[in-house]
Design a protein around this motif. Structure first.
Motif, mmCIF file in Angstrom:
data_model
loop_
_atom_site.group_PDB
_atom_site.id
_atom_site.type_symbol
_atom_site.label_atom_id
_atom_site.label_comp_id
_atom_site.label_asym_id
_atom_site.label_seq_id
_atom_site.Cartn_x
_atom_site.Cartn_y
_atom_site.Cartn_z
ATOM 1 N N ARG A 92 0.836 -1.201 0.000
ATOM 2 C CA ARG A 92 0.000 0.000 0.000
ATOM 3 C C ARG A 92 0.871 1.250 0.000
ATOM 4 N N ARG A 93 0.293 2.330 -0.519
ATOM 5 C CA ARG A 93 0.953 3.642 -0.612
ATOM 6 C C ARG A 93 2.079 3.662 -1.654
ATOM 7 N N LYS A 124 -14.275 3.999 8.378
ATOM 8 C CA LYS A 124 -12.983 3.877 7.689
ATOM 9 C C LYS A 124 -12.540 5.221 7.109
ATOM 10 N N SER A 125 -12.138 6.129 7.997
ATOM 11 C CA SER A 125 -11.760 7.478 7.564
ATOM 12 C C SER A 125 -10.529 7.473 6.670
ATOM 13 N N GLU A 126 -9.592 6.539 6.879
ATOM 14 C CA GLU A 126 -8.399 6.492 6.027
ATOM 15 C C GLU A 126 -8.752 6.084 4.603
ATOM 16 N N VAL A 127 -9.762 5.247 4.452
ATOM 17 C CA VAL A 127 -10.207 4.846 3.113
ATOM 18 C C VAL A 127 -10.896 6.029 2.441
ATOM 19 N N ARG A 128 -11.713 6.729 3.182
ATOM 20 C CA ARG A 128 -12.371 7.921 2.632
ATOM 21 C C ARG A 128 -11.332 8.947 2.187
ATOM 22 N N ALA A 129 -10.289 9.141 2.979
ATOM 23 C CA ALA A 129 -9.228 10.096 2.631
ATOM 24 C C ALA A 129 -8.531 9.682 1.330
ATOM 25 N N PHE A 130 -8.327 8.376 1.122
ATOM 26 C CA PHE A 130 -7.723 7.878 -0.114
ATOM 27 C C PHE A 130 -8.562 8.305 -1.317
#
Length: 157
Positions: A92-93, A124-130
């Motif tokens: 990832r990343r 899942k805030s990190e997924v939303r940020a992606f």
């Protein structure tokens, strides 16, 4: 691993031989796929259903002959949907997820799709940020759902 990993990744249509690798990837990325109390989260059923409906919109990312990512798209003639984007945790990343999203966006655009939707679990805030980094924005809508058939009595989720 350097970001060059994304450069050497190839994206192709899902093939039946990818099933076990995709299931392992999904179970890593989506813990709910390991929950036997949620029959609606059966990865084998999800794959079978996708292969019966627009299999040309099911893609995998491959690195050194190993499946390291997956994404599914759908199009009903009105709008498109993006489903089950997953990338191997160790990679990832490195741009693989972004490339998979761009690939399914291009495939849907070629079909005449002008609006693409996706859903992210609210926790899942990190997924939303992606997705927001890729230009996706929250629509002013409420997502409603209803289980049909054998799953009609299952809880939401």
């Amino acid at each position: 691993m350097s970001t060059s990993a994304a450069v050497s990744v190839s994206i192709r249509r899902f093939e039946a031989r990818d099933t076990d690798a995709v299931i392992a990837l999904w179970q890593e990325a989506f813990p709910e796929y390991r929950d036997a109390t949620k029959p609606q989260r059966n990865p084998r059923l999800s794959i079978a259903n996708k292969l019966a409906t627009q299999p040309e919109l099911f893609f995998v990312a491959v690195l050194d002959e190993r499946v390291v990512g997956s994404v599914m798209g759908g199009y009903d003639g009105h709008r498109g949907w993006l489903y089950s984007l997953a990338v191997d945790e160790s990679l990832r990343r490195h741009g693989i997820g972004s490339r998979l999203v761009a690939h399914v966006e291009a495939a849907l655009t070629a079909l005449g799709c002008s609006k693409l939707n996706l859903q992210v679990l609210s926790a899942k805030s990190e997924v939303r940020a992606f997705y927001e980094a890729l230009g996706y924005r929250a629509d002013a809508v409420v997502s409603l759902g209803k289980r049909l058939g054998e799953l009609a009595d299952s809880s939401a989720g």
